[in-house]
Design a protein around this motif. Structure first.
Motif, PDB file in Angstrom:
ATOM      1  N   UNK A 139       0.788  -1.231   0.000  1.00  0.00           N
ATOM      2  CA  UNK A 139       0.000   0.000   0.000  1.00  0.00           C
ATOM      3  C   UNK A 139       0.822   1.284   0.000  1.00  0.00           C
ATOM      4  N   UNK A 140       2.090   1.194   0.407  1.00  0.00           N
ATOM      5  CA  UNK A 140       2.850   2.415   0.654  1.00  0.00           C
ATOM      6  C   UNK A 140       3.003   3.287  -0.585  1.00  0.00           C
ATOM      7  N   UNK A 141       2.970   2.720  -1.778  1.00  0.00           N
ATOM      8  CA  UNK A 141       3.154   3.514  -2.986  1.00  0.00           C
ATOM      9  C   UNK A 141       2.021   4.511  -3.197  1.00  0.00           C
ATOM     10  N   UNK A 142       0.889   4.287  -2.548  1.00  0.00           N
ATOM     11  CA  UNK A 142      -0.222   5.234  -2.653  1.00  0.00           C
ATOM     12  C   UNK A 142       0.041   6.494  -1.817  1.00  0.00           C
ATOM     13  N   UNK A 143       0.948   6.394  -0.854  1.00  0.00           N
ATOM     14  CA  UNK A 143       1.273   7.526   0.017  1.00  0.00           C
ATOM     15  C   UNK A 143       2.410   8.371  -0.556  1.00  0.00           C
ATOM     16  N   UNK A 144       3.335   7.752  -1.244  1.00  0.00           N
ATOM     17  CA  UNK A 144       4.552   8.436  -1.675  1.00  0.00           C
ATOM     18  C   UNK A 144       4.305   9.671  -2.542  1.00  0.00           C
ATOM     19  N   UNK A 145       3.282   9.719  -3.412  1.00  0.00           N
ATOM     20  CA  UNK A 145       3.061  10.939  -4.197  1.00  0.00           C
ATOM     21  C   UNK A 145       2.804  12.183  -3.359  1.00  0.00           C
TER      22      UNK A 145
ATOM     23  N   UNK B 293       9.310  -5.446   3.957  1.00  0.00           N
ATOM     24  CA  UNK B 293       9.335  -4.588   2.777  1.00  0.00           C
ATOM     25  C   UNK B 293      10.473  -5.009   1.849  1.00  0.00           C
ATOM     26  N   UNK B 294      10.191  -5.136   0.583  1.00  0.00           N
ATOM     27  CA  UNK B 294      11.239  -5.485  -0.378  1.00  0.00           C
ATOM     28  C   UNK B 294      12.029  -4.253  -0.815  1.00  0.00           C
TER      29      UNK B 294
END
Length: 226
Positions: free
Chosen positions: A6-12, A29-30
């Motif tokens: 899910x973290x990629x939704x926060x990074x922007x 986490x990879x």
């Protein structure tokens, strides 16, 4: 949970500091998508995580007391130094007076010496003032109203309620849709900050149901400060 998905939704949103409840251990986490991370928990699939970005440095404050397991005091060094208290309040079967906001109340009284230095308190409080007069058979050590009054003594206020000029208990933006049901909305997550930081706030927002419920029943709270 399963924050690795899910973290990629926060990074922007380019966060400097990120607090994640029910966060899996960072070993899962990879990718190292953060500068630094602090994590506490008994279950590697479900703990409390604090992440830093943009050269912000974080460390567990020396005052951390494991008796308040999921209330984590953090020292932050970035463009300015400050304290952060990350919150994930939970039920307490062994001591019902400490369940949810009762635990927050006891922990903030324990850590209140930190408030002499700029301190932000943020996370999942799992409580709203509408429940303050709840089950009298097992009274809480303190309510959310007590927490609000304690923090006001140190000139610390809720950013949402200040920005929206809203009273506690009649919030218009839910932070939780229980079990992702739009018919069960509650406002139970908060960011409290010293009044001078609040005054320097550029924006404050709560995530929308249609944008976030595919990921969680909790909505993100986002505060941007000068």
């Amino acid at each position: 949970m399963a924050f690795r998905k899910k973290y990629k939704h926060i990074l922007p949103f380019d966060p400097d500091l990120l607090i994640v409840s029910e966060c899996e251990h960072p070993d899962k986490f990879s990718d190292k998508f953060y500068d630094d991370v602090l994590w506490i928990g008994d279950n590697r699939n479900k703990g409390l995580g604090v992440f830093s970005f943009n050269d912000f440095e974080i460390s567990i404050h020396e005052s951390y007391c494991k008796n308040y397991r999921y209330i984590l005091p953090v020292t932050v060094n970035g463009s300015e130094a400050m304290n952060l208290i990350a919150v994930w309040s939970q039920n307490n079967i062994e001591d019902p007076g400490r369940r949810y906001i009762g635990e927050v109340w006891k922990s903030l009284n324990y850590y209140k010496d930190l408030f002499r230095f700029p301190t932000v308190i943020a996370g999942d409080f799992n409580w709203n003032v509408i429940w303050d007069q709840g089950n009298q058979k097992y009274p809480l050590y303190g309510t959310l109203t007590d927490v609000i009054n304690l923090l006001e003594q140190f000139d610390i206020f809720s950013m949402y309620h200040t920005f929206t000029n809203t009273e506690f208990g009649i919030e218009r933006e839910p932070t939780l849709y229980f079990r992702k049901n739009r018919k069960t909305p509650y406002h139970i997550d908060y960011i409290f900050a010293p009044s001078d930081l609040v005054a320097r706030g550029k924006s404050f927002s709560v995530g929308k149901y249609e944008d976030w419920t595919s990921l969680s029943d909790h909505m993100p709270l986002m505060a941007e400060l000068e």
